[in-house]
Enzyme design. Structure first.
Site: not given
Ligand code: CP
Length: 313
Positions: A110, A137, A140, A232, A272, A300
């Site tokens: 990340r 991402h 996700q 988001d 998310c 996930r």
């Protein structure tokens, strides 16, 4: 070769999501569904394999689901907290890669800049997985479309409206949505659109799957008749200093009951997470029966287990 691994050949790394074909994404969803239905079958699928998790930004979902997923398949995870020091500050990114490849079988990263992932992948002889960058991402978005497939039974022609900032999650929804043949509609304020290169790539991929990519500035236009409404946070990690300015600009993009009423009758709400309740989404929408945000979070785990098996088996 692990007998539980898919037959399809996949790329060594998952850096953007654009490296995976529609067939690979279908295979991923198939494998993730089996992992979710029969987790015991995969208890030893990563036996004796270790992954390094390098995180330059905070995380709840991504860290826990990777660690639990790896350990749940008999592997080991080593967490390297880089929230205080950027990768490359203590030693070069290339040297980090050339050390890690001697000890572990894959690297989950990340980071801020996409080039950090590219450099690690170029220098390491082991898979590198993007666990979020400023640009993409992929884990996700892949989990999100798996969640939508569970809900609707298919993804071709599914109308997903993304409302808010044209950020990393938006980019990955465009990339993954194009690969599953979805109809992705994005509504952002002017100057906050997803980047043109990613939109062009998604449109190219969508031609193969009969998907569709559309950009709007009015949230109402994007949401009209949609089966899924997604948002988001308005200021992503690293943009906190812009939060006040963005709050004013993005206010018309809040997902509230009035906006959800424009979507289709069986529509669902996705996020998310983490959510800033009262900003990009109201409590009423987050906590409504139409909200599937915690199904997304659960998935996930299953989807990332499938990603690990596809890359490491
Ligand atoms: N959605 C997501 O990536 O959550 P975290 O930032 O908590 O990992």
């Amino acid at each position: 070769m692990n007998a539980l691994a898919p037959a399809l050949t996949v790329t060594r790394d998952l850096l953007t999501g654009t490296e995976w074909s529609p067939a690979v994404v279908r295979e991923l969803n198939h494998l993730a569904a089996d992992i979710k239905a029969r987790p015991d079958r995969y208890r030893r699928a990563l036996g004796g394999r270790f992954l390094a998790l390098i995180f330059e930004k905070p995380s709840l979902r991504t860290r826990v689901t990777f660690e639990v997923g790896i350990q749940g398949m008999g592997g080991g995870a080593v967490f390297l907290d880089h929230t205080g020091t950027r990768l490359g500050a203590r030693e070069s990114i290339g040297d980090v890669a050339r050390n890690l490849e001697r000890w572990v079988h894959g690297i989950v990263v990340r980071t801020y800049e996409q080039r950090v992932l590219d450099e690690l992948a170029a220098r390491a002889a082991i898979p590198v997985i993007n666990a979020l960058s400023d640009r993409f991402h992929p884990c996700q978005a892949l989990a999100d479309f798996f969640t939508l497939e569970e809900r609707f039974g298919g993804l071709r022609g599914l109308k997903l409206a993304y409302v808010g900032d044209g950020n990393n999650v938006c980019h990955s929804l465009l990339v993954a949505g194009a690969r599953v043949g979805a109809h992705v509609r994005v509504a952002t304020p002017p100057s906050y659109e997803p980047d043109a290169e990613t939109v062009a790539e998604a449109r190219r991929a969508a031609r193969e799957t009969h998907g569709k990519i559309e950009l709007f500035h009015a949230a109402e236009e994007a949401v009209a008749g949609a089966q899924a409404v997604y948002t988001d946070v308005w200021a992503s990690m690293g943009q906190e200093h812009e939060a006040a300015e963005r709050a004013a600009i993005f206010a018309p993009y809040q997902v509230n009951q009035a906006l959800m009423d424009l979507a289709g009758p069986d529509s669902v709400f996705l996020h998310c997470l983490p959510a800033h309740r009262g900003e990009e989404v109201t409590d009423a929408v987050m906590d409504s029966p139409r909200s599937i945000v915690f199904d997304q979070a659960e998935n996930r785990l299953h989807v990332q287990k499938a990603i690990l098996l596809m890359l490491l088996s």
